[in-house]
Design a protein around this motif. Structure first.
Motif, PDB file in Angstrom:
ATOM      1  N   GLU A 127       0.538  12.547 -36.837  1.00 46.02           N
ATOM      2  CA  GLU A 127      -0.689  13.006 -36.179  1.00 46.02           C
ATOM      3  C   GLU A 127      -1.821  12.040 -36.505  1.00 46.02           C
ATOM      4  O   GLU A 127      -2.039  11.716 -37.667  1.00 46.02           O
ATOM      5  CB  GLU A 127      -1.086  14.398 -36.657  1.00 46.02           C
ATOM      6  N   LYS A 173      -5.833  11.836 -35.926  1.00 50.76           N
ATOM      7  CA  LYS A 173      -6.969  12.631 -35.468  1.00 50.76           C
ATOM      8  C   LYS A 173      -8.183  11.759 -35.183  1.00 50.76           C
ATOM      9  O   LYS A 173      -8.594  10.946 -36.009  1.00 50.76           O
ATOM     10  CB  LYS A 173      -7.327  13.689 -36.522  1.00 50.76           C
ATOM     11  N   ASP A 174      -8.730  11.945 -33.974  1.00 50.93           N
ATOM     12  CA  ASP A 174     -10.005  11.342 -33.614  1.00 50.93           C
ATOM     13  C   ASP A 174     -11.076  12.422 -33.674  1.00 50.93           C
ATOM     14  O   ASP A 174     -10.843  13.501 -34.215  1.00 50.93           O
ATOM     15  CB  ASP A 174      -9.919  10.732 -32.208  1.00 50.93           C
ATOM     16  N   LYS A 192      -9.984  14.572 -30.262  1.00 52.91           N
ATOM     17  CA  LYS A 192      -8.595  14.555 -29.831  1.00 52.91           C
ATOM     18  C   LYS A 192      -7.653  14.283 -30.996  1.00 52.91           C
ATOM     19  O   LYS A 192      -8.049  13.758 -32.029  1.00 52.91           O
ATOM     20  CB  LYS A 192      -8.372  13.498 -28.741  1.00 52.91           C
ATOM     21  N   VAL A 193      -6.408  14.657 -30.778  1.00 56.22           N
ATOM     22  CA  VAL A 193      -5.355  14.384 -31.747  1.00 56.22           C
ATOM     23  C   VAL A 193      -4.196  13.727 -31.005  1.00 56.22           C
ATOM     24  O   VAL A 193      -3.787  14.194 -29.935  1.00 56.22           O
ATOM     25  CB  VAL A 193      -4.854  15.684 -32.426  1.00 56.22           C
ATOM     26  N   LYS A 202      -8.461  18.590 -29.639  1.00 55.70           N
ATOM     27  CA  LYS A 202      -8.326  19.102 -30.994  1.00 55.70           C
ATOM     28  C   LYS A 202      -8.272  20.617 -31.065  1.00 55.70           C
ATOM     29  O   LYS A 202      -7.580  21.183 -31.908  1.00 55.70           O
ATOM     30  CB  LYS A 202      -9.482  18.572 -31.854  1.00 55.70           C
ATOM     31  N   TYR A 205      -2.372  22.138 -29.434  1.00 49.07           N
ATOM     32  CA  TYR A 205      -2.420  21.572 -30.777  1.00 49.07           C
ATOM     33  C   TYR A 205      -2.329  22.659 -31.844  1.00 49.07           C
ATOM     34  O   TYR A 205      -1.624  22.513 -32.839  1.00 49.07           O
ATOM     35  CB  TYR A 205      -3.693  20.756 -30.992  1.00 49.07           C
ATOM     36  N   SER A 232      -4.253  22.519 -41.819  1.00 50.53           N
ATOM     37  CA  SER A 232      -5.379  21.587 -41.839  1.00 50.53           C
ATOM     38  C   SER A 232      -6.478  22.130 -42.742  1.00 50.53           C
ATOM     39  O   SER A 232      -6.463  23.277 -43.167  1.00 50.53           O
ATOM     40  CB  SER A 232      -5.931  21.404 -40.412  1.00 50.53           C
TER      41      SER A 232
END
Length: 291
Positions: free
Chosen positions: A135, A137-138, A141-142, A189, A194, A223
């Motif tokens: 994964e 992560k931005d 978005k992921v 996200k 997700y 998370s």
């Protein structure tokens, strides 16, 4: 000296390849355990003392003896705690890593009359590839990626499945990017896909050589946001239970106190002011008169 040793090992492998070789192909996910089968195991072995496992690494381009005549080799010290030989002389590798990708040779040696002399009679090869699920992560978005790490040229196809269907067919708004032996799925996200990807999203990997198909899923990893939410919910529930317990105890104590007070009121004895004669109103009728 190192060059001579490499040439010697290379020639040894070439000679060994001249012996009949049975090849199999396997692929497993990083972190899983895998058992590599040794084919054509010779009889009359004591604890696989005629079996040697040799590993050809994809990175170092060298060969290493992992198991020497049934015993873990000193050359395998970096991974010795993850290796063991099974009863049928197969090789068990625990907690796979990308570094385990490569060719594994199971060599069967027959002990001659001279104890120190061994003759190679059978050899089987296992081509082990490893699946990685990652994964990235931005901000909003992921990127979910599924890749196959192989020793040589990739001979696998990879695609994402959502509820058994290709993601692109199931969700028109979601488009995967595809490369050789890898597929990436961008997801918002906070999208439901997700939040539940470890349950409903699967990576399908097909070995085009053997036709074998396997499905792989993400291991559920909480998370930081989920952890905070779970912790907060735990605290709220704990405080709620504590408050409920205190309320129950308080009500119970109040009920008992009220009961005792009522009983005391019923049994109260009053005295006449003039003659100090006790009058128990509990046993006096409605028309009774105190004298």
């Amino acid at each position: 000296m190192d060059e001579f040793r490499w040439i010697q090992m290379f020639l040894c492998l070439m000679i060994q390849i001249a012996v009949s070789v049975n090849e199999t192909s396997m692929f497993m996910k990083v972190g899983d355990d895998v058992t590599l089968l040794c084919l054509n195991v010779i009889d009359e072995q004591n604890y696989c003392d005629g079996t040697t496992w040799t590993f050809a690494s994809r990175n170092k381009q060298t060969t290493t003896e992992l198991i020497t005549l049934g015993q873990i080799s000193t050359e395998a010290k970096t991974k010795s705690d993850r290796l063991s030989v099974t009863a049928n002389c197969s090789l068990l590798i625990k907690k796979l890593t990308v570094e385990d990708v490569g060719f594994y040779y199971c060599q069967q040696y027959k002990v001659e009359e001279t104890p120190s002399k061994h003759t190679l009679v059978h050899q089987s090869l296992v081509d082990l590839s490893v699946i990685t699920l990652t994964e990235h992560k931005d901000t909003d978005k992921v990127k979910l990626s599924c890749s196959v790490v192989t020793y040589g040229e990739c001979h696998h196809t990879v695609k994402w499945l959502l509820k058994g269907q290709a993601v692109d067919k199931e969700n028109k708004e979601t488009v995967t990017s595809q490369t050789d032996c890898s597929t990436t799925l961008p997801v918002l996200k906070y999208n439901y896909l997700y939040s539940s990807h470890h349950k409903i999203l699967k990576c399908e990997v097909t070995d085009t050589k053997t036709g074998k198909v396997q499905l792989f899923t993400f291991s559920h990893q909480t998370s930081g946001e989920e952890t905070d939410f779970v912790s907060l919910r735990f605290i709220i529930v704990s405080v709620g239970l504590a408050a409920l317990s205190i309320t129950a105890v308080t009500v119970n104590m109040w009920t008992k106190t009220k009961g005792k007070k009522t009983q005391m009121d019923k049994n109260t004895v009053h005295y006449d002011r003039d003659e100090d004669v006790p009058v128990n109103y509990e046993n006096v009728g409605d028309s009774a008169v105190s004298i």
